[in-house]
Scaffold this active site. Structure first.
Site, mmCIF file in Angstrom:
data_model
loop_
_atom_site.group_PDB
_atom_site.id
_atom_site.type_symbol
_atom_site.label_atom_id
_atom_site.label_comp_id
_atom_site.label_asym_id
_atom_site.label_seq_id
_atom_site.Cartn_x
_atom_site.Cartn_y
_atom_site.Cartn_z
ATOM 1 N N HIS A 95 0.781 -1.180 0.111
ATOM 2 C CA HIS A 95 -0.164 -0.207 0.095
ATOM 3 C C HIS A 95 0.870 1.353 -0.166
ATOM 4 O O HIS A 95 1.716 1.293 0.532
ATOM 5 C CB HIS A 95 -0.996 -0.119 1.267
ATOM 6 C CG HIS A 95 -1.974 1.208 1.315
ATOM 7 N ND1 HIS A 95 -2.982 1.386 0.161
ATOM 8 C CD2 HIS A 95 -1.856 2.331 2.070
ATOM 9 C CE1 HIS A 95 -3.552 2.370 0.647
ATOM 10 N NE2 HIS A 95 -2.778 3.451 1.615
ATOM 11 N N SER A 96 0.419 2.091 -0.805
ATOM 12 C CA SER A 96 1.178 3.408 -0.984
ATOM 13 C C SER A 96 2.482 3.320 -1.208
ATOM 14 O O SER A 96 2.930 2.812 -2.292
ATOM 15 C CB SER A 96 1.060 4.420 0.506
ATOM 16 O OG SER A 96 1.335 5.648 0.179
ATOM 17 N N MET A 97 3.574 3.784 -0.343
ATOM 18 C CA MET A 97 4.905 3.572 -0.654
ATOM 19 C C MET A 97 5.355 2.072 -0.859
ATOM 20 O O MET A 97 6.103 1.535 -1.566
ATOM 21 C CB MET A 97 5.983 4.020 0.411
ATOM 22 C CG MET A 97 7.460 3.795 0.237
ATOM 23 S SD MET A 97 8.420 4.018 1.540
ATOM 24 C CE MET A 97 8.328 2.810 2.553
#
Length: 256
Positions: A95-97
């Protein structure tokens, strides 16, 4: 002396036992996140899946270790830890980074003939899609303001000065890693790629999420949810359904 097993234990966390022939799910936390973020995922999928959650340096029990503020270097280090694992069908979830990091790690493993079956990239724009973001250069108050804007940190952490002070170095290092990350536009995976995004995510438009399509020669799927950057906390059942489909494509079906 630090043994290879000791090093692996620092990086790879397993919260529940798995069956001997279980498929594997490797979870990549978001900026400032830790392995324990995926403890509920481990509880949900064990023992039918061996859930491995990554613990990056600079947080929780690794807080005395320096952060790795370069995403490519971090992917290299994670690749070193995943390569010795026994071969079995594997899914990456980030998730995300963590989505960008899962992509870079998968690409490195594919170069060595050991890539995952599927990568699930959540809450992140396509790898070669860039924005001018400089959160890592802000003062501490500026980083806290960004955390509140994204609503991805527990209120108890934001209100506890001591915990917050311990978390800020990891946050700053992770923001530097993802905000300085660049990806060649022709870098592609051979495995399947499923992308999950929130329709109101301030960091990723639906169009930017769609650009992940350019980074795989395998099957591609995009699913848009209501909500912002941390839409997955609002849609746990649906996200778990996506993970289940990737882990057991012969048994599960995508949510309608």
């Amino acid at each position: 002396m630090t043994t290879a097993d000791d090093t692996a234990a620092r990086w790879l966390r397993r919260y529940h036992p798995a069956e001997a022939d279980a498929v594997r799910l490797v979870c990549f936390p978001h900026a400032g996140g830790s392995a324990s973020f995926y403890h509920p995922v481990s509880a949900r999928f064990a023992p039918g899946a061996e859930v491995v959650s990554l613990q990056y340096p600079g947080r929780q029990d690794r807080r005395k270790e320096p952060c790795v503020p370069d995403l490519g270097t971090l992917a290299d280090l994670i690749t070193e830890q995943l390569l010795p694992l026994d071969e079995r069908p594997t899914v990456f979830f980030g998730h995300s980074m963590g989505a960008a990091l899962a992509f870079e790690t998968a690409w490195r493993l594919e170069q060595k003939g050991a890539g995952p079956r599927t990568v699930i990239a959540s809450g992140r724009r396509g790898p070669s899609t860039t924005r001018a973001e400089r959160v890592h250069t802000r003062d501490d108050d500026g980083i806290v303001a960004e955390m509140k804007r994204l609503n991805g940190t527990a209120a108890g952490v934001l209100g506890d000065e001591e915990i917050l002070r311990m978390a800020l170095p990891a946050l700053r290092g992770d923001y530097r890693a993802i905000e300085t990350y660049t990806c060649p536009p022709d870098r592609r995976l051979a495995c399947g790629l499923t992308v999950l995004t929130g329709e109101d995510d301030p960091l990723t438009t639906v169009e930017e999420a769609e650009r992940w399509r350019d980074h795989t020669t395998g099957p591609f799927r995009l699913r848009v949810f209501t909500g912002g950057h941390f839409f997955l906390t609002q849609h746990l059942d649906a996200v778990n359904t996506e993970i289940a489909q990737a882990l057991h494509p012969d048994r599960a079906a995508p949510a309608a």
